[in-house]
Design a protein around this motif. Structure first.
Motif, short mmCIF file in Angstrom:
data_model
loop_
_atom_site.label_atom_id
_atom_site.label_comp_id
_atom_site.label_asym_id
_atom_site.label_seq_id
_atom_site.Cartn_x
_atom_site.Cartn_y
_atom_site.Cartn_z
N ARG A 1 0.84 -1.21 0.00
CA ARG A 1 0.00 0.00 0.00
C ARG A 1 0.87 1.25 0.00
O ARG A 1 0.59 2.23 -0.69
N ARG A 2 1.94 1.24 0.79
CA ARG A 2 2.85 2.40 0.85
C ARG A 2 3.49 2.64 -0.52
O ARG A 2 3.55 3.76 -0.99
N HIS B 1 0.98 4.04 -2.93
CA HIS B 1 0.71 5.44 -2.56
C HIS B 1 1.83 6.34 -3.07
O HIS B 1 1.58 7.38 -3.70
N CYS C 1 -4.72 9.36 2.89
CA CYS C 1 -3.88 8.31 2.30
C CYS C 1 -3.15 7.52 3.38
O CYS C 1 -3.07 6.29 3.30
N GLU C 2 -2.63 8.21 4.37
CA GLU C 2 -1.96 7.53 5.47
C GLU C 2 -2.92 6.62 6.21
O GLU C 2 -2.56 5.51 6.62
N ILE D 1 -3.37 3.51 4.15
CA ILE D 1 -2.19 2.65 4.28
C ILE D 1 -2.21 1.93 5.62
O ILE D 1 -1.90 0.73 5.70
N ARG E 1 -10.41 2.71 0.99
CA ARG E 1 -10.23 3.58 -0.17
C ARG E 1 -11.53 4.31 -0.50
O ARG E 1 -11.53 5.47 -0.89
#
Length: 76
Positions: free
Chosen positions: A8-9, A12, A34-35, A38, A44
């Motif tokens: 995910r990171r 991103h 976003c963080e 993650i 989402r």
């Protein structure tokens, strides 16, 4: 960091790099969402809904301001 967190990171960071190349400057609120995605504390879909809500709110505020400025130009 788990493999899923790492994936995910990475996704991103790649998406941000791509959008920055196009000239987009993300807001602090967007980056916080976003963080949260993650970290797994926000989906989402929730992040998209939050971004849309902020955009619509900003759009309404801009239209209200434009309408107020237009009305004040008509005042004698």
């Amino acid at each position: 960091m788990t493999s899923t967190d790492h994936q995910r990171r990475l996704a991103h960071e790649q998406a941000l790099a791509s959008s920055r190349i196009e000239g987009h400057v993300p807001t602090a609120e967007f980056l916080a969402d976003c963080e949260a995605v993650i970290a797994g504390t926000m989906t989402r879909e929730e992040a998209r809904a939050a971004s849309l809500a902020r955009a619509l709110s900003n759009d309404r505020a801009a239209r209200d301001l434009a309408a107020a400025e237009g009305a004040s130009r008509l005042d004698p």
